[in-house]
Enzyme design. Sequence first.
Site: not given
Ligand SMILES: Cc1ncc(COP(=O)(O)O)c(C=O)c1O
Length: 393
Positions: A182, A210, A241
């Site tokens: 991310s 992502h 997202k």
């Molecule tokens: C790589 C990754 N995994 C999981 C998440 C968590 O997702 P959510 O925003 O649906 O809790 C994020 C969000 O920031 C992320 O970037």
Amino acid sequence: MRRDPLAFLGEDMSALKTQGLYRRLRVLDDTQAARTRIDGREVVNLSSNNYLGLTTHPRLKEKARAALEQLGVGTGSVRTIAGTMAIHMELERRLAAFKKTEAAVVFQSGFAANAGTVAAILTKDDFVISDELNHASIIDGSRLSRASIKVFPHRDASAARAILKDLPKTPRKLLITDGVFSMDGDLGALPELCELAEEFGCIMMVDDAHASGVFGANGRGTIDHFGLHGRVDVQVGTLSKAVGALGGYVAGSRSLIEFLHHRGRPFLFSTSHPPSVAATCLAAIDVLLEEPQLIEQLWANTRFFKAGLKSLGLNTGASESPITPVIVGDASVAMRLSDRLFEEGVFAQGIGFPTVARDKARVRTIVMATHTREDLQFALDTFGKVGRELGLI
Ligand SMILES: Cc1ncc(COP(=O)(O)O)c(C=O)c1O
């Protein structure tokens, strides 16, 4: 007089201010869109995970409204007691079909899906072998599981192999990577890690938060992108997202999903999604299948914007996705760059330690399908102007 026992928190915040790392929350005055109003200022928004613009897509809004009218605003229970509605089951069936797995289960967030799953499937006698840049929810789930955590350098499958060779032949070893990282926008070493998982008998898990809606046919994610269907045991995706709503899910075998129904603590102990959220996500799957031009537009915009940043001479790292960092090193410079961009009408959040390494502070940009060429050209011109002003180019 009683001394404030939380005084140390204020001291921590003062230290952040001294280091230039303190961030005031930016507040949206309008929708989460490519061009919007934040803190009273019109900006081109380069900080949103709303890759396809689905947060305001008419088809999603219509389905959400209809579900709200028919089914109410909430579920009033956790899934395992009275909080499972037919629409939750329908969403899970559609997600499993979309991901080409036997079954799927929805959690309240991607964070809960990762942390809840890792913590549920491992015990203190097991091992997690994890990329050093994996998401915080994977790290927290690993800690909660009490398994031994072995971290390999970013995307370095040969280092992961060296770790695996030295581990005892315990039945449960979890090899885990993000599909798209991310903060850097690069891809996990999925093909190599799948090979390793097969050689060493590991459970293979990928967090595609992502990548869902971005990579692979119709946005099926990195497993589809790399042609790895059937080789990843646990696929995590987010509904928060590109899908534009809220939630996370795990897709995999029926026995994995049934196990999570019984052992996934966020599933067991936290109330389920309002039906309008489930309806929104169902509509998003329809859009992914029926409007692939949105994903094509996302990639066309990504190519244009990345090329523009590179030609300005900015350090954009090794990104392969719509996430492109502009790496400046020092956190105070990153925050200054972000602030100046904002004053000029471009919102790109500055990111420093502990989200990224101390010497790798950056401004992170994310392109959306709904940016116009004028939006992106304006952003590039602004990066040029502010970059020169700060001596970055
Ligand atoms: C790589 C990754 N995994 C999981 C998440 C968590 O997702 P959510 O925003 O649906 O809790 C994020 C969000 O920031 C992320 O970037």
